[in-house]
Every structure is written in C-alpha cells, then in structure tokens.
Design an enzyme around this catalytic site. Structure first.
Site, PDB file in Angstrom:
ATOM      1  N   GLY A  43       0.635  -1.221  -0.087  1.00 34.74           N
ATOM      2  CA  GLY A  43       0.080  -0.082   0.073  1.00 34.74           C
ATOM      3  C   GLY A  43       0.874   1.355   0.096  1.00 34.74           C
ATOM      4  N   ASP A  98       1.104   3.165   4.598  1.00 36.99           N
ATOM      5  CA  ASP A  98      -0.094   3.751   3.874  1.00 36.99           C
ATOM      6  C   ASP A  98      -1.031   4.258   4.978  1.00 36.99           C
ATOM      7  OD1 ASP A  98      -0.733   1.146   4.643  1.00 36.99           O
ATOM      8  OD2 ASP A  98      -1.543   0.756   2.752  1.00 36.99           O
ATOM      9  N   ASP A 101      -3.917   1.658  11.262  1.00 37.39           N
ATOM     10  CA  ASP A 101      -5.414   1.433  11.776  1.00 37.39           C
ATOM     11  C   ASP A 101      -5.228   0.998  13.581  1.00 37.39           C
ATOM     12  OD1 ASP A 101      -7.975   0.596  11.892  1.00 37.39           O
ATOM     13  OD2 ASP A 101      -7.614  -1.410  10.828  1.00 37.39           O
ATOM     14  N   ARG A 163      -5.758   0.661  -6.213  1.00 32.88           N
ATOM     15  CA  ARG A 163      -4.747   1.247  -5.582  1.00 32.88           C
ATOM     16  C   ARG A 163      -4.419   2.554  -6.524  1.00 32.88           C
ATOM     17  NH1 ARG A 163      -2.194  -1.936  -2.156  1.00 32.88           N
ATOM     18  NH2 ARG A 163      -2.349  -4.240  -2.390  1.00 32.88           N
TER      19      ARG A 163
HETATM   20  P1  5GP Z   1      -2.750  -2.106  11.479  1.00 34.76           P
HETATM   21  O1  5GP Z   1      -1.993  -3.221  11.728  1.00 34.76           O
HETATM   22  O2  5GP Z   1      -2.509  -0.785  11.900  1.00 34.76           O
HETATM   23  O3  5GP Z   1      -4.307  -2.365  12.058  1.00 34.76           O
HETATM   24  O4  5GP Z   1      -3.068  -2.452   9.907  1.00 34.76           O
HETATM   25  C1  5GP Z   1      -2.755  -1.627   9.224  1.00 34.76           C
HETATM   26  C2  5GP Z   1      -2.829  -2.160   7.901  1.00 34.76           C
HETATM   27  O5  5GP Z   1      -4.175  -2.498   7.489  1.00 34.76           O
HETATM   28  C3  5GP Z   1      -2.466  -1.103   6.624  1.00 34.76           C
HETATM   29  O6  5GP Z   1      -1.068  -1.124   6.236  1.00 34.76           O
HETATM   30  C4  5GP Z   1      -3.246  -1.654   5.634  1.00 34.76           C
HETATM   31  O7  5GP Z   1      -2.657  -2.514   4.773  1.00 34.76           O
HETATM   32  C5  5GP Z   1      -4.427  -2.212   6.261  1.00 34.76           C
HETATM   33  N1  5GP Z   1      -5.563  -1.215   6.496  1.00 34.76           N
HETATM   34  C6  5GP Z   1      -6.252  -0.588   7.507  1.00 34.76           C
HETATM   35  N2  5GP Z   1      -7.216   0.330   7.295  1.00 34.76           N
HETATM   36  C7  5GP Z   1      -7.320   0.132   6.077  1.00 34.76           C
HETATM   37  C8  5GP Z   1      -8.262   0.936   4.989  1.00 34.76           C
HETATM   38  O8  5GP Z   1      -9.274   1.671   5.439  1.00 34.76           O
HETATM   39  N3  5GP Z   1      -8.292   0.592   3.799  1.00 34.76           N
HETATM   40  C9  5GP Z   1      -7.307  -0.348   3.319  1.00 34.76           C
HETATM   41  N4  5GP Z   1      -7.282  -0.630   1.769  1.00 34.76           N
HETATM   42  N5  5GP Z   1      -6.249  -0.921   4.044  1.00 34.76           N
HETATM   43  C10 5GP Z   1      -6.450  -0.605   5.419  1.00 34.76           C
HETATM   44 MG    MG Z   2      -0.405  -1.817   4.719  1.00 31.84          MG
END
Ligand code: 5GP
Ligand code: MG
Length: 175
Positions: A43, A98, A101, A163
């Site tokens: 991403g 990117d 979350d 993307r």
């Molecule tokens: P975390 O480990 O912080 O929960 O997850 C982060 C990863 O989840 C990001 O690098 C991304 O790949 C994916 N992700 C989290 N939220 C979104 C979103 O709203 N859209 C997309 N496409 N990917 C997301």
């Molecule tokens: Mg990611």
C-alpha cells in the site's frame, strides 16, 4: 465488483499538500544525514514515490512485506513475506506506511527492525485512523487523520484493486 467507491474522502490536492508538509519536516530533521526509506508493501508504494521525490538528502529505498496476527497474546506475531535487501545497522531508517489502523503491524515491525540496530528508526504514515488504535503506536510524521471508514486509492486497495485512484475514496459494499 459490488463496491461503491464514488465518495471522495481526501482529494488529490489535499494529499499533495500533506506530502510536501511532511517532506519539509523530514528534510529539516535529517539535514546533513543520509536516509534509508523503507516502504511497507504494497500500500505504501504511491505515497513513497511522491515523498522521496520531495526529499533533499541522499536517499536509498528498500521494501518489506509483512503481515501481523493479533492472536490471543499481547506479544505480536509478525510474518515477513519479503524481507529487506539492505542491512540497516547504523543507518537512519524511515518506515513509510500507507495507513495506521490498530497500530499492530507497525508496532511489531518497529520492534523487529530495532533488533537490527539502526542508528535511528522513525515512522511516517500517509493516513491514520486514530480512533481505531488498540496498541501504543504513533507515527513520528503523521499524515491525514481519517474517520473509521474503509478507504481505497493512493496505493490502498480493496482485494488488490483501486490502488491507482488519485483521490482517497470511501469503499462501501453494496447490497
Ligand atoms: P494495523 O496493523 O495498523 O491495524 O493495520 C494496518 C494495515 O491494515 C495497513 O497497512 C493497511 O494495509 C490495512 N488497512 C487498515 N485500514 C485500511 C483501510 O481503510 N483501507 C485499506 N485499503 N487498508 C487498510
Ligand atoms: Mg499496509
């Protein structure tokens, strides 16, 4: 595909302004230093491409692909699908993500890369769903804070698609 991506959350111009503000801070902080920029695949590739072209110090680029499993324990399990090609020991490393979350992926990745003894290790992220955070993780360079919506575009995908969108759009499943 049963997905509506017609609602623009962040237009291209706003993303461009964020990238140049962030690059200005990075340029100031690393003046006179070299920087190894590490993109988290997949991403981050669009954001990374825009960001590095605004950087003024000597820059090298590498990529890593990981996935994290939260499981039942608080200690993270990080699976490395593609590791870095470079040795980061003694170097200034900037992880480019990117979106943050839960914060889980980056906190695991940071922990793992710190064991390789970089000189410095910082994180930047284009987008940030702060309200979703379950672990302590803040980017050193924060991009645009967004609400709890699933977004696509500017490198972010749904099932591998979208993307290439220039704006960041909200993805809503139809039906
Ligand atoms: P975390 O480990 O912080 O929960 O997850 C982060 C990863 O989840 C990001 O690098 C991304 O790949 C994916 N992700 C989290 N939220 C979104 C979103 O709203 N859209 C997309 N496409 N990917 C997301
Ligand atoms: Mg990611």
């Amino acid at each position: 595909m049963n997905l509506d991506v017609s609602k623009v959350l962040i237009p291209e111009a706003e993303i461009k302004a964020m990238v140049s503000d962030m690059a200005a801070k990075i340029n100031k902080d690393y003046e006179g230093e070299e920087l190894l920029v590490v993109g988290v695949l997949t991403g981050s590739f669009v954001f990374l491409a825009d960001l590095v072209r605004e950087l003024k110090m000597p820059v090298t680029v590498d990529f890593i692909q990981v996935s994290s499993y939260s499981g039942t324990t608080s200690t993270g399990v990080l699976s490395v699908k593609k590791d870095l090609s470079s040795n980061i020991a003694g170097r200034n490393v900037l992880i480019v993500e990117d979106i943050i979350d839960t914060g889980y992926t980056l906190s695991c990745l940071k922990e793992m890369l710190l064991t390789r003894n970089p000189k410095t290790l910082k994180i930047c992220s284009a987008f940030d769903k702060k309200e979703r955070r379950t672990c302590e993780m803040n980017a050193d360079y924060e991009g645009i804070v967004i609400p709890n919506e699933f977004i696509v575009g500017y490198g972010l995908d749904y099932d591998g698609c979208y993307r290439n969108l220039k704006d960041v759009c909200i993805a809503k499943l139809l039906g």
